[in-house]
Design an enzyme around this catalytic site. Structure first.
Site, PDB file in Angstrom:
ATOM      1  N   ARG A 295       5.271  -8.685  -5.333  1.00  0.00           N
ATOM      2  CA  ARG A 295       5.405  -7.337  -4.763  1.00  0.00           C
ATOM      3  C   ARG A 295       6.899  -7.022  -4.631  1.00  0.00           C
ATOM      4  NH1 ARG A 295       0.494  -8.894  -1.633  1.00  0.00           N
ATOM      5  NH2 ARG A 295      -1.008  -7.205  -1.809  1.00  0.00           N
ATOM      6  N   ARG A 331       5.493  -6.822 -10.107  1.00  0.00           N
ATOM      7  CA  ARG A 331       4.999  -5.451  -9.968  1.00  0.00           C
ATOM      8  C   ARG A 331       6.185  -4.527  -9.731  1.00  0.00           C
ATOM      9  NH1 ARG A 331       0.713  -3.886  -5.530  1.00  0.00           N
ATOM     10  NH2 ARG A 331       2.402  -4.091  -4.041  1.00  0.00           N
ATOM     11  N   ASN A 452      -7.493  -3.917  -2.679  1.00  0.00           N
ATOM     12  CA  ASN A 452      -7.172  -3.255  -1.406  1.00  0.00           C
ATOM     13  C   ASN A 452      -7.160  -1.739  -1.594  1.00  0.00           C
ATOM     14  OD1 ASN A 452      -6.652  -5.917  -0.731  1.00  0.00           O
ATOM     15  ND2 ASN A 452      -4.442  -5.713  -0.951  1.00  0.00           N
ATOM     16  N   ASP A 453      -6.377  -1.310  -2.586  1.00  0.00           N
ATOM     17  CA  ASP A 453      -6.332   0.133  -2.832  1.00  0.00           C
ATOM     18  C   ASP A 453      -7.607   0.611  -3.526  1.00  0.00           C
ATOM     19  OD1 ASP A 453      -4.004   1.170  -1.649  1.00  0.00           O
ATOM     20  OD2 ASP A 453      -2.791   0.134  -3.137  1.00  0.00           O
ATOM     21  N   ARG A 463      -6.833   2.716   4.343  1.00  0.00           N
ATOM     22  CA  ARG A 463      -6.787   1.284   4.680  1.00  0.00           C
ATOM     23  C   ARG A 463      -5.993   1.011   5.947  1.00  0.00           C
ATOM     24  NH1 ARG A 463      -3.212  -1.156  -0.359  1.00  0.00           N
ATOM     25  NH2 ARG A 463      -2.693  -2.912   0.990  1.00  0.00           N
ATOM     26  N   CYS A 500      -5.994  -9.347  -7.690  1.00  0.00           N
ATOM     27  CA  CYS A 500      -4.893  -9.726  -6.805  1.00  0.00           C
ATOM     28  C   CYS A 500      -4.992  -9.100  -5.419  1.00  0.00           C
ATOM     29  CB  CYS A 500      -3.545  -9.390  -7.439  1.00  0.00           C
ATOM     30  SG  CYS A 500      -3.331  -7.630  -7.692  1.00  0.00           S
TER      31      CYS A 500
HETATM   32  C1  PEP Z   1      -4.029  -3.861  -3.860  1.00  0.00           C
HETATM   33  O1  PEP Z   1      -3.982  -2.640  -3.673  1.00  0.00           O
HETATM   34  O2  PEP Z   1      -5.081  -4.525  -3.863  1.00  0.00           O
HETATM   35  C2  PEP Z   1      -2.787  -4.615  -4.092  1.00  0.00           C
HETATM   36  C3  PEP Z   1      -2.804  -5.865  -4.487  1.00  0.00           C
HETATM   37  O3  PEP Z   1      -1.627  -3.974  -3.833  1.00  0.00           O
HETATM   38  P1  PEP Z   1      -1.085  -3.701  -2.329  1.00  0.00           P
HETATM   39  O4  PEP Z   1      -2.002  -4.393  -1.372  1.00  0.00           O
HETATM   40  O5  PEP Z   1       0.286  -4.210  -2.282  1.00  0.00           O
HETATM   41  O6  PEP Z   1      -1.190  -2.220  -2.256  1.00  0.00           O
HETATM   42 MG    MG Z   2      -2.115  -1.555  -4.024  1.00  0.00          MG
END
Ligand code: PEP
Ligand code: MG
Length: 538
Positions: A295, A331, A452-453, A463, A500
Site C-alpha cells: 500500500r 499499488r 474491502n472496497d 466501510r 488481498c
Molecule cells: C481492498 O479494498 O480490499 C484493499 C485491499 O484495499 P484497501 O483496503 O487499502 O482499500
Molecule cells: Mg481498496
C-alpha cells in the site's frame, strides 16, 4: 475494576499503563485581550522563534535527506514573512481585540481553505504549508510542545479516534496496544493498527479518558475488551491467557518453510500486505511467498509534502531487494476518502468514497503519478516487480496507464537510466471491475481482488460507518459471486488472480477460495502462518 466491551481488530493481550492521546487539532480558545500592543509583540516573538525553529529543522533535514527535501522548511520560513498572512493576523488582533493564538488559528484556516480551493495543484499544496506554519505559531504562543503521538513506554494508547495519518505518526516503540473509543472495524486505520501486530480494539465507548491516564489496564485484543484497574485475580488469569497466546504463536512458527498445500493437493501462494519496509521485514520473518499488496499511499501519509522520486525509488528498490526475487506488487497511490494529508490539497467532496480518489486522482494529477511510476519502473530493475492499479472501473483506464508507463520507459531509456520489466495488475474492488473482468483480463497481467472496497461498493455500505458493521458482510453472496466471476475471467485469459482484502485471511473462507482456484491470498504478515495452517488442514 471496570470492563469496557469493544470490538477486536487485532488479537493478543497487553498489560500495561494507559497513555491518553487527546488529538492533534483541539482548536484554540478565543479570549478578549486588553493590551493590543503587548499581544502584537507576543506575536512577533513567536514569529521569530518559529523562524529559528524552521532554520534548525532545515539544517537538520539537509544533513539527513538533502537540500531538496529540506527546502519545505525554507518555504515555511518564507511564509512567516508573508505580508498578506501576517497583516491579516495583526489586523484581527487590533480590530477584534483577540488573543494572538486565536487570530493565527482563524487566519490559518481561512488562508488554507483559500489555497485548497484553487485550480492549480501547486497552489493547493500550499494549503498544507499554511496549516503547518499556523500550527507552529499557535503552539509557540500557547507554550505547547509539538504534537507527535508520544508515549511513556511501554503503554496502551487510548484515543477517541485516529485518522490513518495520525496512525502513521504513532511512535510505535513501546506501544503495547491500541484502544479507541470510536473507530471502525473495516477502516484503513484498523488495517494500519492491525499491521502493528499488537492487540487493538475499537468502539470501546470508554469515557472519562483523561482520568484513565497512567492507569493499569488490560487490552484483550482477542475478546475486544478493555479492563481498567484489574483486580489481582483478573490480572493473574489474563497473564496466563497471554502466556498461552504467545505459546500458540510460537507453535505456528513450525510452518515456516512449508508450502501451503491442502490435503487433496491444491495449493496457493500466501503473500503479504505491507505498507512500509518495516512490514516487509515482518513479511520475510513470517515467510511470505511475495508481497501481494504494497500500500504505497502509506509512504505519503504522516508527511508534510509529496515524497520525491528518489525517496520512493529507495523504498521500492529496498523492498524488492529484500524480497530477493519474490514478487512485490506495488499499488499506486490510493489516496482520497479517509486517506489524505493537507499538503495533497484534496478538495472537499460530498461523497469522498465515490470521489476523485486512487487511480482517478492519479490520472487527473499526472505530475504526481508520473513521479511514482518512474520510481517504480527504476526500482523494477532490482527484482520481480508488479504495479497494481486501485479503483479501476474500465479497460480504458488500464490502457491509459500502460501508455504513460511506455512514455516513462522511453524517457528513461533515452537518458540511459536503468529500469526493469513490470507486470501490470488491476485491483478488482468495484463491482464494475468484476463485471468487466473479462475485458480487463485482456489488458492486465494479473488481478488482485480487494474485498474491502468490493464489499463496500457491492453492498453500498460505507466501510467507515460503525452503524453498518453488522451488515457489512464480505461473505455476502453478491460479493462471493463477483469474486468467482473475476477468478473465472482471469483464468480464462491465463492470468493469476489473488485476493488481498481482509477476507483473504478468514480461515473459514480458505476452503472456498481453494475450490474457486484462487492463486494467491495476500494477508497481513501476522496472518501468513495462520492462513498457511488453514490451507494445510483444508
Ligand atoms: C481492498 O479494498 O480490499 C484493499 C485491499 O484495499 P484497501 O483496503 O487499502 O482499500
Ligand atoms: Mg481498496
Amino acid at each position: 475494576m471496570e470492563i469496557y466491551q469493544g470490538k477486536s481488530i487485532s488479537g493478543g493481550i497487553a498489560i500495561g499503563r494507559i497513555c491518553v492521546y487527546r488529538g492533534r487539532d483541539p482548536g484554540v480558545e478565543r479570549c478578549e485581550i486588553k493590551d493590543v500592543p503587548g499581544e502584537l509583540l507576543r506575536l512577533e516573538r513567536a514569529r521569530e522563534a518559529a523562524a529559528d525553529q524552521l532554520e534548525g529543522l532545515y539544517a537538520k533535514a539537509c544533513a539527513k535527506t538533502g537540500k531538496a527535501r529540506a527546502s519545505i522548511f525554507r518555504a515555511h520560513k518564507v511564509m512567516l514573512e508573508d505580508e498578506a498572512y501576517l497583516g491579516s493576523i495583526r489586523s484581527m488582533i487590533q480590530k477584534e481585540r483577540v488573543n494572538a493564538a486565536y487570530a493565527v488559528f482563524v487566519t490559518g484556516i481561512l488562508f488554507a481553505d483559500t489555497f485548497a480551493a484553487m485550480e492549480d495543484a501547486g497552489m493547493r499544496a500550499r494549503s498544507a504549508d499554511v496549516r503547518d506554519v499556523s500550527g507552529r505559531l499557535v503552539r509557540l504562543l500557547e507554550g505547547v510542545e509539538e504534537n507527535r503521538i508520544r508515549l511513556e513506554p511501554p503503554a496502551i494508547l487510548l484515543a477517541e479516534d485516529l485518522s490513518p495519518s495520525e496512525t502513521m505518526r504513532l511512535e510505535t516503540e513501546g506501544l503495547l496496544a491500541l484502544v479507541l473509543k470510536k473507530g471502525a472495524v473495516n477502516s484503513h486505520t484498523a488495517i494500519l493498527a492491525r499491521s502493528l501486530d499488537i492487540p487493538a480494539l475499537v468502539q470501546t465507548g470508554i469515557s472519562l479518558m483523561a482520568e484513565c491516564d497512567g492507569m493499569l489496564a488490560i487490552a484483550d485484543g482477542s475478546e475486544g475488551k478493555l479492563i481498567l484497574d484489574p483486580d489481582p485475580g483478573t490480572l493473574e488469569k489474563m497473564r496466563e491467557r497471554k502466556r498461552r497466546y504467545e505459546k500458540e504463536q510460537e507453535t505456528l512458527r513450525s510452518l515456516v518453510g512449508q508450502n501451503a498445500v491442502s490435503k487433496d493437493g491444491r495449493s496457493l501462494g500466501v503473500y503479504a500486505n505491507v505498507g512500509s519496509l518495516k512490514e516487509v521485514e515482518q513479511a520475510i520473518y513470517n515467510d511470505a511467498g511475495g508481497i501481494g499488496l504494497f500500500r504505497s499511499e502509506f509512504l505519503f501519509l504522516g508527511k508534510n509534502g509529496w515524497p520525491s522520486e528518489e525517496e520512493q525509488f529507495t523504498v521500492y528498490r529496498d523492498a524488492l531487494q529484500r524480497m530477493g526475487g519474490r514478487t512485490v506488487a506495488i499499488r499506486t497511490l490510493d489516496i482520497g476518502a479517509d486517506k489524505s494529508e493537507p499538503y495533497m490539497g484534496l478538495p472537499e467532496e460530498e461523497n469522498p468514497a465515490l470521489g476523485c480518489r486512487a487511480v482517478r486522482f492519479c490520472l487527473k494529477h499526472e505530475e504526481v503519478f508520473r513521479v511514482q511510476l518512474r520510481a517504480i519502473c527504476r526500482a523494477a530493475a532490482y527484482g520481480n516487480c508488479g504495479v497494481l492499479l486501485p479503483m479501476i472501473v474500465s479497460p480504458e483506464e488500464v490502457r491509459q496507464v500502460r501508455g504513460i508507463l511506455k512514455e516513462i520507459r522511453d524517457g528513461l531509456a533515452k537518458k540511459g537510466i536503468p529500469f526493469g520489466p513490470l507486470a501490470l495488475g488491476v485491483m478488482i474492488e468495484t463491482p464494475a471491475a468484476a463485471l468487466m473482468s473479462r475485458e480487463l483480463a485482456k489488458e492486465a497481467d494479473f488481478f488482485s481482488i480487494g474485498t474491502n472496497d468490493l464489499t463496500q461498493y457491492a453492498l453500498a455500505m460505507d466501510r467507515q460507518n460503525p452503524e453498518l458493521e453488522r451488515y457489512f458482510d464480505a461473505k455476502h453472496p453478491a460479493v462471493l459471486r463477483l469474486i468467482e466471476m473475476t477468478v473465472d475471467s482471469g483464468h480464462q485469459a491465463g492470468i493469476q488472480v489473488g485476493i488481498c482484502g481482509e477476507l483473504a485471511a478468514d480461515p473459514e473462507m480458505t476452503g472456498r477460495f481453494l475450490e474457486m482456484g484462487v492463486d494467491i491470498l495476500s494477508v497481513l504478515p501476522s496472518k501468513i502462518l495462520p492462513v498457511r495452517k488453514a490451507v494445510l488442514s483444508a
